[in-house]
Enzyme design. Structure first.
Site, mmCIF file in Angstrom:
data_model
loop_
_atom_site.group_PDB
_atom_site.id
_atom_site.type_symbol
_atom_site.label_atom_id
_atom_site.label_comp_id
_atom_site.label_asym_id
_atom_site.label_seq_id
_atom_site.Cartn_x
_atom_site.Cartn_y
_atom_site.Cartn_z
ATOM 1 N N TYR A 57 26.624 -46.249 57.614
ATOM 2 C CA TYR A 57 27.639 -45.204 57.516
ATOM 3 C C TYR A 57 28.980 -45.700 58.044
ATOM 4 C CZ TYR A 57 30.254 -40.909 58.186
ATOM 5 O OH TYR A 57 31.248 -39.947 58.123
ATOM 6 N N LYS A 112 33.957 -36.092 49.924
ATOM 7 C CA LYS A 112 33.719 -34.692 49.610
ATOM 8 C C LYS A 112 34.823 -33.996 48.812
ATOM 9 C CE LYS A 112 31.846 -34.424 53.846
ATOM 10 N NZ LYS A 112 31.420 -35.821 53.730
ATOM 11 N N THR A 141 39.957 -39.659 9.528
ATOM 12 C CA THR A 141 39.884 -40.914 10.287
ATOM 13 C C THR A 141 41.331 -41.358 10.425
ATOM 14 O OG1 THR A 141 39.663 -42.293 8.321
ATOM 15 C CG2 THR A 141 37.604 -41.546 9.337
ATOM 16 N N HIS A 142 41.680 -41.925 11.538
ATOM 17 C CA HIS A 142 43.081 -42.303 11.832
ATOM 18 C C HIS A 142 44.011 -41.089 11.746
ATOM 19 C CE1 HIS A 142 41.612 -46.449 11.070
ATOM 20 N NE2 HIS A 142 40.989 -45.875 10.055
ATOM 21 N N ASN A 187 51.265 -20.226 22.689
ATOM 22 C CA ASN A 187 50.886 -21.588 23.067
ATOM 23 C C ASN A 187 49.409 -21.699 23.459
ATOM 24 O OD1 ASN A 187 53.569 -22.424 22.755
ATOM 25 N ND2 ASN A 187 54.057 -21.827 24.862
ATOM 26 N N GLU A 246 45.424 -27.007 26.624
ATOM 27 C CA GLU A 246 46.257 -28.061 27.228
ATOM 28 C C GLU A 246 45.878 -28.299 28.691
ATOM 29 O OE1 GLU A 246 50.631 -27.794 25.702
ATOM 30 O OE2 GLU A 246 49.727 -25.817 25.525
ATOM 31 N N SER A 288 36.883 -32.467 59.243
ATOM 32 C CA SER A 288 36.587 -32.220 57.824
ATOM 33 C C SER A 288 36.168 -30.774 57.579
ATOM 34 C CB SER A 288 35.488 -33.176 57.343
ATOM 35 O OG SER A 288 34.342 -33.101 58.187
ATOM 36 N N SER A 319 56.173 -17.882 25.541
ATOM 37 C CA SER A 319 57.248 -18.659 26.135
ATOM 38 C C SER A 319 58.227 -17.708 26.797
ATOM 39 C CB SER A 319 57.955 -19.461 25.041
ATOM 40 O OG SER A 319 59.253 -19.819 25.461
ATOM 41 N N ASN A 371 24.858 -38.577 60.451
ATOM 42 C CA ASN A 371 24.894 -39.440 59.271
ATOM 43 C C ASN A 371 23.824 -39.067 58.245
ATOM 44 O OD1 ASN A 371 26.872 -40.630 60.738
ATOM 45 N ND2 ASN A 371 25.793 -42.549 61.129
ATOM 46 N N GLN A 390 33.578 -39.880 54.685
ATOM 47 C CA GLN A 390 33.985 -38.475 54.771
ATOM 48 C C GLN A 390 34.932 -38.121 53.613
ATOM 49 O OE1 GLN A 390 34.547 -36.411 58.625
ATOM 50 N NE2 GLN A 390 36.690 -36.317 58.058
ATOM 51 N N LYS A 407 56.753 -17.844 20.281
ATOM 52 C CA LYS A 407 55.727 -18.812 20.684
ATOM 53 C C LYS A 407 54.393 -18.177 21.074
ATOM 54 C CE LYS A 407 56.023 -22.776 21.131
ATOM 55 N NZ LYS A 407 56.750 -23.639 22.051
HETATM 56 N N1 ARG Z 1 32.025 -35.221 58.747
HETATM 57 C C1 ARG Z 1 31.303 -36.445 58.572
HETATM 58 C C2 ARG Z 1 31.293 -36.830 57.101
HETATM 59 O O1 ARG Z 1 31.662 -36.046 56.313
HETATM 60 C C3 ARG Z 1 29.931 -36.305 59.064
HETATM 61 C C4 ARG Z 1 29.276 -37.555 59.569
HETATM 62 C C5 ARG Z 1 29.976 -38.063 60.740
HETATM 63 N N2 ARG Z 1 29.253 -39.044 61.426
HETATM 64 C C6 ARG Z 1 29.847 -39.757 62.394
HETATM 65 N N3 ARG Z 1 29.114 -40.548 63.034
HETATM 66 N N4 ARG Z 1 31.113 -39.657 62.651
HETATM 67 O O2 ARG Z 1 30.946 -37.929 56.729
#
Ligand code: ARG
Length: 459
Positions: free
Chosen positions: A317, A325, A155-156, A285, A290, A23, A277, A110, A322, A283
């Site tokens: 956990y 994120k 309205t509408h 825009n 948007e 990660s 454009s 964790n 993971q 144009k």
């Molecule tokens: N990279 C992991 C995450 O984002 C960190 C925790 C990993 N823990 C494990 N026991 N594999 O969640």
């Protein structure tokens, strides 16, 4: 590279597996939180006598140096070290050897990752709050210049009653005030320190969790270690808060897009926030509006992804987490781009007051006021409604409007009418006579703008 967890393994991981479960490509952005968290943990370990005080001091000093080196671009992270937590730890051990190996005492990745995301999220909530505040201030100031600018309220998407542009803009200030509140509320539940939860069951070392929380500026600590490592409610809450914020931006963008069309022509966006454009030379825009409307979809998507990722997870956990994120980070990044672009787009647009006024004058937006005028002369409202309905039909058949009918034409439908009806149905008057709290009248919007200014001083 030897894995930090490699003790019970006899074979090395497949290199594609390394790539698959790593990660670092997205969690490296939490390097500062990871290092600061580790420094607080090491300081506490030293103070509690869990590791020698000298070792704690060396670890902290070296972590600081690593932070400086990362910021100077001198560090390259390694995919084989999986994530930011093990990258930092690996670098630490490479610099100070055995002493570095003591840092992870009484801690698990964790609770470490839970800590890092909370710290990162807190920082970003504060940044987003500032952007939303800036947007509210801009809208409120813009509204102050348009307490007498009349436009049709819809309205509408049918012209309904005349309002003022200040009134219309202040509606959005109310929405953003609620968004701001939701950010503050989300912050409260994010501001809870999970370190000390360990892998899931805490640890036998005498950790001082309150000291770590105080050092890192947390208001509270988590009260159950299994929850501490597996709670991602705060991520979901932020994604939800950001989705609602984006929904508000998107509604406003929709209006900006309509208003800048030839058909409405209520506003003109600055060239700085428009594009042309490649084929049609005429144009201009409203691409920024948007794009913000479009990006709303991806923020909603991240909310759904987070909810779905979490829905089947047993305690505590699981590696699924993971996946929290990238979506959360993208939702944050997207909002941090959209809010300032939107703010500047609004601040620099030109209002076409005449077009707004003309639109308010068409479409019988004063019909309710004509009926109300009759009511004030003693006619029951339902009868008044029917009389004005007939007059509107008459106007449509004769291609005219209520303001331009002669008194004779009025009287032909009801003898109650006299000259004073004209003043009552003037669209300006229609908007300015609505002095109920929350309404479009100048004195009401002026008071709301002043109250908002006071509120901005408190946030
Ligand atoms: N990279 C992991 C995450 O984002 C960190 C925790 C990993 N823990 C494990 N026991 N594999 O969640």
């Amino acid at each position: 590279m030897a894995k930090l967890w490699g003790g019970r393994f006899t074979q090395s991981t497949d290199s594609f597996t390394d790539h698959f479960h790593s990660s670092i490509s997205f969690d490296s952005r939490m390097y500062q939180e990871d290092i600061t968290g580790s420094m607080a943990h090491a300081a506490m370990l030293g103070k509690q006598g869990i590791i020698p005080a000298d070792d704690a001091a060396l670890i902290i000093k070296t972590l600081k140096e690593i932070l400086v080196d990362i910021e100077a671009g001198k560090v390259t992270f390694d995919e084989k070290a999986e994530d930011i937590h093990m990258n930092v730890e690996t670098i630490l051990i490479s610099r100070i050897g055995d002493v570095g190996k003591r840092l992870h005492t009484g801690r698990s990745r964790n609770d470490q990752v839970a800590l890092d995301i909370r710290m990162y999220t807190k920082k970003e909530i504060i940044a987003i709050k500032e952007l939303v505040k800036n947007l509210m201030v801009t809208l409120n100031d813009f509204a102050a210049n348009h307490t007498e600018t009349i436009l049709p309220g819809y309205t509408h998407l049918q012209r309904a009653q005349p309002v003022t542009l200040a009134h219309h803009l202040l509606a959005y200030v109310e929405m953003f005030k609620r968004d701001y509140d939701r950010l503050c509320d989300t912050y409260k539940r994010t501001d809870v320190m999970p370190l000390g939860s360990g892998a899931l069951a805490t640890t036998t070392y005498p950790l001082d969790r309150y000291a770590v929380a105080a050092e890192l500026g947390f208001a509270a600590i988590t009260m159950n270690s299994m929850d501490g490592v597996s709670d991602r409610d705060f991520c979901i809450e932020l994604a939800s808060t950001l989705s609602i914020l984006m929904m508000h931006l998107s509604r406003f963008c929709e209006e900006i897009i309509l208003w800048s069309s030839h058909e409405f022509h209520f506003i003109e966006l600055s060239d700085a926030y428009s594009t042309g454009s490649s084929i049609m030379p005429q144009k201009k825009n409203p691409d920024m509006a948007e794009l913000i409307r479009g990006k709303t979809g991806r923020v909603y998507g991240h909310l759904m992804a987070l909810l779905t990722t979490m829905k089947g997870l047993p305690l505590a956990y699981n590696k699924d987490m993971q996946e929290d994120k990238e979506g959360l980070f993208d939702a944050i990044d997207t909002v941090k781009m959209c809010v300032p672009v939107f703010t500047s787009m609004i601040a620099t647009m030109t209002v076409k007051k005449d077009a707004m006024l003309n639109a308010a004058k068409g479409g019988f937006t004063n019909a309710t006021d004509a009926a109300d005028w009759l009511v004030k002369q003693g006619v029951p409202f339902r009868d008044a409604h029917a009389i004005i309905g007939k007059l509107v039909l008459y106007c449509i058949e004769h291609n005219t409007n209520l303001d331009d009918l002669s008194l004779a034409e009025y009287k032909a439908i009801s003898p109650v009418f006299d000259e004073s009806v004209y003043a009552a149905i003037n669209v300006n008057e229609c908007a300015q006579a609505r002095k109920v709290i929350g309404g479009p009248a100048k004195e009401v919007t002026t008071a709301a703008i002043a109250a908002n200014k006071e509120y901005f001083k408190t946030i």
